[in-house]
Enzyme design. Sequence first.
Site, short mmCIF file in Angstrom:
data_model
loop_
_atom_site.label_atom_id
_atom_site.label_comp_id
_atom_site.label_asym_id
_atom_site.label_seq_id
_atom_site.Cartn_x
_atom_site.Cartn_y
_atom_site.Cartn_z
N GLY A 82 0.83 -1.20 0.00
CA GLY A 82 0.00 0.00 0.00
C GLY A 82 0.86 1.24 0.00
N GLY A 96 0.76 5.37 1.56
CA GLY A 96 0.12 6.39 2.37
C GLY A 96 0.62 7.77 2.03
N GLY A 108 4.61 7.75 2.40
CA GLY A 108 5.49 6.82 1.69
C GLY A 108 4.80 5.53 1.34
CB VAL A 146 4.01 -0.02 3.23
CG1 VAL A 146 4.44 -1.13 4.18
CG2 VAL A 146 3.82 1.28 4.00
CE LYS A 188 5.61 5.75 6.46
NZ LYS A 188 5.03 6.30 7.70
CG ASP A 247 -2.53 10.47 10.06
OD1 ASP A 247 -3.74 10.70 9.86
OD2 ASP A 247 -1.76 10.07 9.17
#
Length: 603
Positions: free
Chosen positions: A291, A293, A296, A298, A312, A409
């Site tokens: 994925g 984000g 960055g 992953v 990451k 977050d």
Amino acid sequence: MLNFQKLSLLWTLLFLVGNPATGKNHCADKCGKVRIEFPFYLRNKNLNHTTDYPPEFGLLCTQQNKPILELPTLPIQLFVREIDYKSTLIEIYDPQNCLPDKLLKLGNASISPFRFPKGLGRPPPKLNVSFFCCDSLSCPISLLPSYKDVVDPRLVSCTKLKDVSVEWWFSYYEEKFFMEWSKPDCGYCEAQGQKCKWRNGTNGGTECNACRTKRIPTSTVVQIAAGGVAGLILLLLLVKALFYAYVYYEKRGEDQARIEKFLEDYRAMKPTRFTYADIKRITNGFSESLGEGAHGAVFKGMLSSEILVAVKILKDTVGDGNDFINEVRAIGKIHHVNIVRLLGFCADEFHRALVYDFFPNGSLQRFLVQQNNKDVFLGWEKLQQIGLGVGKGIEYLHLGCDHRILHFDINPHNVLLDDLFVPKITDFGLAKLCPKNQSTVSMTAARGTLGYIAPEVFSRNFGNVSYKSDIYSYGMLLLEMVGGRKNTNVSVEDSFQVLYPEWVHNLVEGKDVQISLEDEGDAKIAKKLAIVGLWCIQWNPADRPSMKTVVQMLEGDGCELVAPLSPFHISGSSTVNTVVPARRQNFELEVIHEIEENSVDHF
């Protein structure tokens, strides 16, 4: 400085000292720098091994003046660096710097009449050790204790040979290990400044013996001192050269230098430092993406056939490195069951990466569904445990560390679940550190994920930014867990809608709701999570409870919990304990861009 004649004399002296020299009455021999005394002897000498010395203590002195010990029960040769007769210890090494090869042959075999040193008066414990074959290394044999959960990246391409349960592991370090002997014991004589020998020429016991030794001439002492002075001068020159080299590389780049200094300060936290080449090898060339984000991408990686990791790769590698510093600094010292563990990092020039444990269950977002989806829904008891775990993790960040850590977050994507669905808070790229006694923090722009950002983070018109901002995000997460749906709607750029669902108040009032709760216990859990979530998303930060209070509310049975007014209620109303009637409200907020401050606290 030394002239040529003095240097020649010094080298001659060192040459003579380095060669074997035999003392009178066989009190002492030398092989290189190793002093050979009873019970040891040189097999090169013509001695009576029956009456003068124990046969199994014989040493061979090679042409290079290196003493070798051959064990009676094993066909291997061990090089001896030093013998401590007072402590009865022998230091073993390998001149080829490949001692694991010797240890592989040694395995768990007996080394009688020697043994491995005891710890605290007890025999050394056994430990499982893994041997590897590494053709790419200078020493083709490497070893690692089996209990380590992080493998040296140099061993990733190696082949495991076997596992052995050994006693010598705690005697082995830095390419050397130690052995000791118990009989004959000459420690008492050594403490008296004397030598040891068999009593009356028999091997039944020992006695002390005063041996005459030659004094070193004064001229020799002078020459050795002169050599020491010359060595000191060379050492000072080397230190000076290293200092100038350090200053040069420190000034090469401001960003990289700051990161390097930061990592040096936190080296004691024991995360493994990887090179960028290591990262590419671990991720197999970034072949499997997990994925991407805001900070960055992953990728799935493999330290060994048994250890999987998530790597990451941080974005904006040409920036000042604040995201990288934030994330490493925020979790470098954290050891909590509900905070993701940092296994390692990469700070290779402008390549920056973080290495974490791999969680096959993914993030909490995957499981935020309504309970009629039986294949994915986790059950209310499990959801309550996850919500409580996330709460305890945030409480630890706010109160359990040397500095208060504000995450900024908190959302379902940043809550990972392990094999047992224990939640782990991750992604500290936006985190800020502040003293525990500081109630507010300064920010130059909104940070976080839309829908989970507290109103005061968008604009100070709604209050000061503090740890209560994390509690707002946590409340939105709880309401999504209860409803199995998002409570926000991202519409156009720089704006979003807070969709205040009427079913939340219907749930706490006991009316018909959009979710089916057949079990009374499930209904209690859902109602408790909803009430706690409503308290956490109060519009005024002062009306939100602390994370410690939130955890206490979740750990209770929920019977005494009272629902608050609408989260957008203004403090001071006379109807604080009145439950708001069911309704649906859309609150649209426009992002208020603030003037950037002159100085930003980078921590």
